[in-house]
Design a protein around this motif. Sequence first.
Motif, mmCIF file in Angstrom:
data_model
loop_
_atom_site.group_PDB
_atom_site.id
_atom_site.type_symbol
_atom_site.label_atom_id
_atom_site.label_comp_id
_atom_site.label_asym_id
_atom_site.label_seq_id
_atom_site.Cartn_x
_atom_site.Cartn_y
_atom_site.Cartn_z
ATOM 1 N N ARG A 97 22.757 51.482 67.847
ATOM 2 C CA ARG A 97 23.308 52.379 68.194
ATOM 3 C C ARG A 97 23.086 52.667 69.743
ATOM 4 O O ARG A 97 23.823 53.271 70.478
ATOM 5 C CB ARG A 97 22.844 53.813 67.550
ATOM 6 N N GLN A 102 27.830 51.649 66.129
ATOM 7 C CA GLN A 102 27.310 52.584 64.948
ATOM 8 C C GLN A 102 27.570 52.281 63.444
ATOM 9 O O GLN A 102 28.678 51.754 63.207
ATOM 10 C CB GLN A 102 27.742 54.040 65.052
ATOM 11 N N ASP A 104 26.845 53.562 59.454
ATOM 12 C CA ASP A 104 26.249 54.990 58.796
ATOM 13 C C ASP A 104 26.473 54.877 57.346
ATOM 14 O O ASP A 104 27.638 54.335 57.013
ATOM 15 C CB ASP A 104 27.109 56.281 59.597
ATOM 16 N N ASP A 307 18.493 61.999 61.195
ATOM 17 C CA ASP A 307 19.170 60.641 61.589
ATOM 18 C C ASP A 307 18.963 59.680 60.462
ATOM 19 O O ASP A 307 19.075 58.575 60.754
ATOM 20 C CB ASP A 307 18.651 60.164 62.850
ATOM 21 N N GLU A 310 21.650 56.931 59.492
ATOM 22 C CA GLU A 310 21.879 55.555 60.267
ATOM 23 C C GLU A 310 21.345 54.464 59.477
ATOM 24 O O GLU A 310 20.133 54.188 59.533
ATOM 25 C CB GLU A 310 21.302 56.077 61.595
ATOM 26 N N GLN A 331 32.531 52.114 64.808
ATOM 27 C CA GLN A 331 32.005 52.818 63.573
ATOM 28 C C GLN A 331 32.221 52.128 62.469
ATOM 29 O O GLN A 331 33.339 52.209 62.196
ATOM 30 C CB GLN A 331 32.788 54.438 63.818
#
Length: 355
Positions: A97, A102, A104, A307, A310, A331
């Motif tokens: 990140r 990213q 997720d 967080d 993540e 993403q």
Amino acid sequence: MKQLVCLVVVFFTQIEFSLAQKSSDNRVIVITTDGLRWQDVFKGMDTSIAKKKMYHHGDSLAIFNQFWDDDLAVRRKKLMPFLWGELVQKGQIHGNRTLGNQVDVANPHWFSYPGYSELLTGQVDTAINSNDYKPNPNTNFFEYLNQLPSYKNQVVAFGAWDAFDRILNEKRAGFPVINGYDVYPELNKDPQMKLISDMLSQSFRVFGDVESQDVFIHFQAMRYLKTKKPKAMYISYGETDEFAHEGAYQHYLGAVHHFDAWLKEIWDFVESDPLYQGKTTILITTDHGRGDIQKDQWKSHGKKVQDSHEIWFAMLGAGVKPMGEVKQGAQVYQKDLIHLLADKLHLNFKSERKE
């Protein structure tokens, strides 16, 4: 005109046959380790955690000697030498990140059962909101593979946590899910497998009755891989999560280091066996993240830990372009990963809900 139509039909039929034939040769291994933070994967040992006595339990010198270096690249390779050695050269690692890359979870819960379900079914079911949830009503990727003629009865799963019977819905899916302290009499006909099973059943249950130590699951999975030669395998390790919850950072780092060594062992076998070499695609990831913004939350995850959605993932093997550490902004969600894998196998997987 009729001749042209016939030629087109024959052409596309040949393409479909060629793809199906190619897919039937492909092998796949998905490997997860529970709750391994992206921060530790990409940055190595965290001194702000390691220096606290409550987390190193008087063993800070040993972990600094083993895992610390001022150079980030050296430091993370000390922790995960295979990942940052051979894998980064031959595969892909996503989720740094700090570079805008990213990854997720998409589910709203940020803990294990919802995460594994999202990963293995390729979609989010918000009703799955507990680790004690019933057998998964959603079909998973390995269940789908087991229904294909080219993979039928060549699918298996191993997991340290006993919830995988439910997450993968073993009864409905129709392939063996060996998890926790399961005993499979058929497997124990192999003397080595029986020895591992006996050791497992008589071992001290460090994490209680619901989860075994990773070493037993790893040795069972490796023995099965070498002797049964499955075409599709899932392996889930759990000590990275257990030791983190206990706040034992030195054991957590040790579990990460062991996990990396086991990845190398799996890859070395794949590369040495003609049935797997050049035909096997491997996906490596986790079910959820952990706290980092508030350092004392590194032990925890879930919706209250801001967080812990993540995560990270890596891919290696057949059909995987060697991109190394992916530095482009992107993403990706956990639900996308099994579809990325299916694409490598030229398969069109879609989960179905079966109550």
